[in-house]
Design a protein around this motif. Structure first.
Motif, short mmCIF file in Angstrom:
data_model
loop_
_atom_site.label_atom_id
_atom_site.label_comp_id
_atom_site.label_asym_id
_atom_site.label_seq_id
_atom_site.Cartn_x
_atom_site.Cartn_y
_atom_site.Cartn_z
N MET A 334 -91.04 22.29 -21.71
CA MET A 334 -90.48 21.60 -23.22
C MET A 334 -91.46 20.49 -23.41
SD MET A 334 -88.11 23.12 -24.94
CE MET A 334 -86.92 24.43 -24.68
N LEU A 335 -91.76 19.80 -22.48
CA LEU A 335 -92.80 18.72 -22.95
C LEU A 335 -93.89 19.27 -23.37
CD1 LEU A 335 -92.27 16.25 -19.79
CD2 LEU A 335 -91.25 16.17 -21.96
N TYR A 336 -94.45 20.38 -22.67
CA TYR A 336 -95.56 20.91 -23.07
C TYR A 336 -95.59 21.73 -24.29
CZ TYR A 336 -99.89 24.05 -22.88
OH TYR A 336 -100.95 24.94 -23.10
N ASP A 337 -94.36 22.23 -24.63
CA ASP A 337 -94.43 23.08 -25.92
C ASP A 337 -92.90 23.05 -26.57
OD1 ASP A 337 -94.03 25.09 -27.95
OD2 ASP A 337 -94.25 26.78 -26.62
N PRO A 338 -92.72 22.11 -27.23
CA PRO A 338 -91.36 21.70 -27.68
C PRO A 338 -90.78 22.75 -28.36
CG PRO A 338 -92.76 19.79 -28.03
CD PRO A 338 -93.51 20.92 -27.79
N PHE A 339 -91.67 23.63 -29.24
CA PHE A 339 -91.21 24.87 -29.87
C PHE A 339 -91.13 26.03 -29.19
CE2 PHE A 339 -92.79 21.73 -32.70
CZ PHE A 339 -92.07 22.03 -34.09
N TRP A 340 -90.92 25.81 -27.58
CA TRP A 340 -90.76 26.89 -26.80
C TRP A 340 -89.65 27.90 -27.42
CZ3 TRP A 340 -87.15 29.58 -23.79
CH2 TRP A 340 -87.67 30.34 -22.59
N ALA A 341 -88.42 27.57 -27.56
CA ALA A 341 -87.45 28.60 -28.33
C ALA A 341 -88.15 29.42 -29.48
CB ALA A 341 -86.24 27.70 -28.77
N HIS A 342 -88.71 28.94 -30.48
CA HIS A 342 -89.22 29.53 -31.55
C HIS A 342 -90.35 30.51 -30.92
CE1 HIS A 342 -86.87 27.37 -34.46
NE2 HIS A 342 -87.63 26.42 -34.28
N HIS A 343 -91.21 30.06 -30.00
CA HIS A 343 -92.12 30.80 -29.53
C HIS A 343 -91.54 31.93 -28.77
CE1 HIS A 343 -95.08 27.21 -29.94
NE2 HIS A 343 -95.13 28.31 -30.94
N ALA A 344 -90.53 31.76 -28.06
CA ALA A 344 -89.65 32.59 -27.19
C ALA A 344 -89.12 33.88 -28.13
CB ALA A 344 -88.74 32.14 -26.37
N ALA A 345 -88.75 33.49 -29.24
CA ALA A 345 -88.12 34.34 -30.09
C ALA A 345 -89.23 35.17 -30.88
CB ALA A 345 -87.43 33.52 -31.42
N GLU A 346 -90.14 34.69 -31.16
CA GLU A 346 -91.52 35.49 -31.65
C GLU A 346 -91.94 36.32 -30.70
OE1 GLU A 346 -94.29 32.39 -33.07
OE2 GLU A 346 -95.72 33.81 -33.65
N HIS A 347 -92.17 35.91 -29.49
CA HIS A 347 -92.34 37.04 -28.20
C HIS A 347 -91.68 38.04 -28.23
CE1 HIS A 347 -93.38 38.21 -23.97
NE2 HIS A 347 -92.10 38.08 -23.79
N PHE A 348 -90.10 37.93 -28.32
CA PHE A 348 -89.16 39.22 -28.46
C PHE A 348 -89.07 39.63 -29.73
CE2 PHE A 348 -87.18 36.49 -24.98
CZ PHE A 348 -87.68 37.43 -24.12
N GLY A 349 -90.10 39.53 -30.62
CA GLY A 349 -90.03 40.06 -31.90
C GLY A 349 -88.93 39.90 -32.84
N LEU A 350 -88.20 38.35 -32.65
CA LEU A 350 -86.85 38.18 -33.32
C LEU A 350 -87.34 37.43 -34.68
CD1 LEU A 350 -84.67 37.30 -30.43
CD2 LEU A 350 -84.73 39.57 -31.69
N THR A 351 -88.19 36.66 -34.63
CA THR A 351 -88.46 35.91 -35.64
C THR A 351 -90.03 35.96 -36.24
OG1 THR A 351 -88.88 33.89 -34.65
CG2 THR A 351 -86.75 34.29 -35.44
N GLY A 352 -90.54 37.19 -36.41
CA GLY A 352 -91.91 37.45 -36.46
C GLY A 352 -92.04 36.53 -37.58
#
Ligand SMILES: Cc1cc2nc3c(=O)[nH]c(=O)nc-3n(C[C@H](O)[C@H](O)[C@H](O)COP(=O)(O)O)c2cc1C
Length: 391
Positions: A334-352
């Motif tokens: 999370m320190l490295y990527d505070p937007f991890w959750a949004h990126h994870a959603a994108e990874h799963f095609g949830l918020t393309g």
């Protein structure tokens, strides 16, 4: 169905997903007060889409601070600052938790980003304050550390009451959830572990006796916070040292926590030493602490949080799908990527199309995200005053 993005409820608190920002000490408070740094630091994680942001270990007393830079809630004057932190988290869409702690025999050391360890003469000359820590027994954490003063019965009552008062202040500050820190060799865990606790009274000796004070604190805090507010406990599921606290002990302890109304056990490990010993049994790797969350979940029948080297959305999702934990805690990633959750959603095609991002960002990213993702040049010359049609 992607479990990482399923909602989950603990008492009356609903989390929008299973992603938790793990508590991380920033050692940047001033005299126990949070600063503008903390507002930005915590606000950005909430903006980044995590369901729950847990504020770093926050001291229940001045002498319980691990370092001079720890925040505290040991007096009412500290509530306003923490209220702003809770507010900035909640206003940006996450639930706000706070971990409360007493550092025990690891109190009074140097800030992590200045190297941990005992304070040096140079640190003292620079204005750091030193004090003699307290603990269950007069056993040093490691070479070079001060010998702690064993706590008297009155001392224990005072610390229990400090946890209660701190939890109440956390409620007044607007937090949704409290986590008790019973891991990493700090006071409450050092009562559990025979590496640190060799008392001969009702708080030492048998496992039942060693569990007594941490459970007493749990019972008192549970009674002091609203019935609808979840209470989490972070434990070190094992000391990783022969003769120390083991996973079998953690299962028994987790059952007792559950009986007292604890809602989730956050399963970390280690952090507790005996002079001359190292964490000899420790083998790190992706998800290395997950087996503990799994075993405690199955054998104690309580919800668990998995933490430790969980970096990828796929690993996080697999842990949940396999039923090994209920929440995924992330710290360094999370320190490295505070937007991890949004990126994870994108990874799963949830918020393309960036639907879950803050609308102030999402609107623009939906237009330009394709270029940003591909690191393309066609953002150059973009003039927001001109109409989109021109592009
Ligand atoms: C900078 C930093 C500060 C930390 N402070 C705390 C803390 O205040 N309380 C706690 O329980 N754990 C603390 N931890 C441990 C993390 O919460 C987490 O358990 C650990 O880093 C493993 O997770 P990770 O591999 O995702 O980083 C800290 C870790 C880091 C990196």
């Amino acid at each position: 169905m992607v479990k990482l993005f399923e909602t989950v409820s603990f008492r009356s608190l609903e989390l929008k997903n299973r992603i938790v920002v793990s508590p991380m000490g920033m050692y940047s408070a001033e005299n126990g007060e949070v600063t503008p740094f903390h507002l930005v630091h915590y606000g950005k994680f909430a903006m980044g889409g995590a369901g729950l942001v847990i504020v770093e270990q926050t001291s229940v007393s001045r002498l319980g601070r691990i370092t001079n830079g720890d925040p505290g809630l040991w007096h009412d004057g500290q509530i306003d600052g923490m209220r702003q932190v809770a507010h900035v988290i909640k206003a940006n869409g996450a639930a706000a938790g706070i971990q409360i702690n007493h550092g025990g025999r690891k109190s009074g050391q140097q800030r992590a980003f200045r190297g941990n360890g005992p304070l040096t003469d140079r640190d003292l000359a620079m204005g750091e304050e030193a004090w003699t820590p307290s603990g269950p027994s007069a056993l040093r954490f490691a070479d070079g550390y001060a010998e702690p003063i064993p706590l008297s019965d009155d001392g224990l009552v005072g610390i229990r009451d400090a946890f209660v008062a701190t939890a109440r202040r956390a409620v007044l500050a607007g937090f949704d959830l409290v986590e008790l820190h019973m891991a990493h060799g700090y006071l409450l865990q050092s009562f559990l572990s025979p590496l640190a606790n060799v008392r001969t009274d009702a708080h030492g000796g048998s496992r039942e006796n060693r569990m007594r004070f941490p459970l007493e604190v749990t019972r008192a805090v549970r009674a002091a916070i609203p019935a609808g507010m979840p209470l989490f406990v972070r434990i070190s599921a094992t000391d990783w040292i022969d003769g120390g606290w083991e996973i079998e002990d953690s299962v028994v302890f987790a059952r007792a926590l559950k009986a007292l109304g604890v809602d989730l056990v956050d399963c970390s490990t280690g952090g507790n030493l005996r002079v001359g010993s190292t964490n000899a049994n420790l083998a790190r790797g992706p998800g290395y602490q997950v087996p503990f969350a799994d075993q405690i979940r199955r054998e104690a029948g309580i919800a668990t949080g998995a933490v430790g080297m969980i970096r990828t959305p796929d690993l996080a999702e697999r842990i949940l799908q396999d039923g090994k934990a209920d929440l995924i805690f992330l710290a360094r990633q999370m320190l490295y990527d505070p937007f991890w959750a949004h990126h994870a959603a994108e990874h799963f095609g949830l918020t393309g199309n960036f639907e879950a991002w803050p609308e102030q960002y999402g609107w623009w990213l939906a237009k330009w995200g394709h270029a940003l993702r591909a690191n393309r040049e066609d953002l150059h010359g973009f003039d927001p005053r001109r109409g989109d049609e021109e592009r």
